[in-house]
Write an enzyme that holds these catalytic residues in place. Structure first.
Site, mmCIF file in Angstrom:
data_model
loop_
_atom_site.group_PDB
_atom_site.id
_atom_site.type_symbol
_atom_site.label_atom_id
_atom_site.label_comp_id
_atom_site.label_asym_id
_atom_site.label_seq_id
_atom_site.Cartn_x
_atom_site.Cartn_y
_atom_site.Cartn_z
ATOM 1 C CE LYS A 20 -2.167 -0.935 3.887
ATOM 2 N NZ LYS A 20 -1.417 -2.134 4.321
ATOM 3 N NE ARG A 95 -3.363 -1.007 10.599
ATOM 4 C CZ ARG A 95 -2.299 -0.437 10.009
ATOM 5 N NH1 ARG A 95 -2.339 0.800 9.594
ATOM 6 N NH2 ARG A 95 -1.195 -1.125 9.838
ATOM 7 N NE ARG A 134 8.656 -1.624 6.043
ATOM 8 C CZ ARG A 134 7.336 -1.396 6.118
ATOM 9 N NH1 ARG A 134 6.726 -0.753 5.130
ATOM 10 N NH2 ARG A 134 6.633 -1.810 7.142
ATOM 11 N NE ARG A 167 7.715 0.374 10.313
ATOM 12 C CZ ARG A 167 6.562 0.444 9.650
ATOM 13 N NH1 ARG A 167 6.515 1.080 8.485
ATOM 14 N NH2 ARG A 167 5.464 -0.092 10.131
ATOM 15 N NE ARG A 178 3.147 -4.104 11.342
ATOM 16 C CZ ARG A 178 4.050 -3.726 10.444
ATOM 17 N NH1 ARG A 178 5.289 -4.173 10.495
ATOM 18 N NH2 ARG A 178 3.715 -2.897 9.486
#
Ligand code: AMP
Length: 226
Positions: A20, A95, A134, A167, A178
């Site tokens: 996204k 969400r 990432r 992160r 998550r």
């Protein structure tokens, strides 16, 4: 937006790691829309040491959702600012069903509505591979990926020449949580928006360039964003 209708409002829906944020960055460049990422706004708030940041940090570190009221206020304030006038891409919001209902109610009061909800369908393996690989520049915030989009020099930002970081919530245990939170709380929004008639499903497993081509074709066909 159908030309002349005012502010375009697009929602990007999908699991963490569905792509996204990457598409939001491309859509922002191509269509001049404002990218509103609640995750980015909350990370900024934590950096600034604001009350919102303090309220959010504990939830984010665990991969849990921040309370609905906190994020809804951030989003409603942000989309009322002058630089959002042409349109916004909501990335990571709503969400929960409560957030979706608050958003609809708030837009309704201003005679606005969502123009389209892009649902990024993706497999869990792809999402995990993307999130755990990432790496982020702590200075400019640019995102890389160890194999899909590596920097020129390993682990160093191309623009800022500083070491990249991972992160905390991209570490495997938090990523798994998550995804569980997404399955428990956010997946219900697929049915909510399908019922409202504005769900557009896209293949989140495609490469960023291929997926953008598909989205641009949908926008042209449906007259969603000019
Ligand atoms: P993201 O960068 O979108 O993956 O968001 C990172 C984290 O910020 C999430 O795991 C949540 O803790 C928090 N967050 C972001 N958006 C929301 C939202 N709409 N509602 C609740 N928490 C959120």
């Amino acid at each position: 937006m159908i030309a002349g209708r005012g502010q375009s409002i697009l929602v990007l829906l999908g699991a963490p790691g569905a792509g996204k944020g990457t598409q939001a960055g491309i859509l922002k460049e191509k269509y001049g829309l404002l990218h509103v990422s609640t995750g980015d706004m909350l990370r900024e708030a934590i950096k600034d040491g604001s009350e919102t940041g303090k309220a959010a940090k504990g939830f984010m570190d665990k991969g849990e959702l921040v309370p609905d009221g906190v994020v809804t206020e951030l989003v409603i304030d942000r989309i009322a600012k002058p630089d959002a006038a042409k349109g916004v891409i909501l990335d990571g919001y709503p969400r929960t069903l409560a957030q979706a209902e608050s958003l609809d109610a708030s837009l309704g009061k201003q005679s606005k509505k969502i123009d389209g909800v892009l649902f990024f369908r993706t497999s869990e393996e792809v999402a995990i591979q993307r999130l755990t690989g990432r790496r982020v520049c702590p200075k400019c915030g640019y995102n890389y990926h160890v194999t899909n989009m590596p920097p020129q020099v390993k682990d160093v930002c191309d623009k800022c020449a500083v070491p990249l970081i991972q992160r905390d919530d991209d570490k495997i245990e938090t990523v798994k949580n998550r995804l569980t939170v997404y399955n428990d709380k956010t997946k219900d929004l697929i049915a909510y928006y399908r019922k409202a008639g504005n769900l557009i499903e896209v293949n989140g497993d495609l490469s960023a360039a291929q997926l953008f081509d598909d989205i641009a074709a949908i926008f042209r066909r449906e007259g969603i964003v000019k």
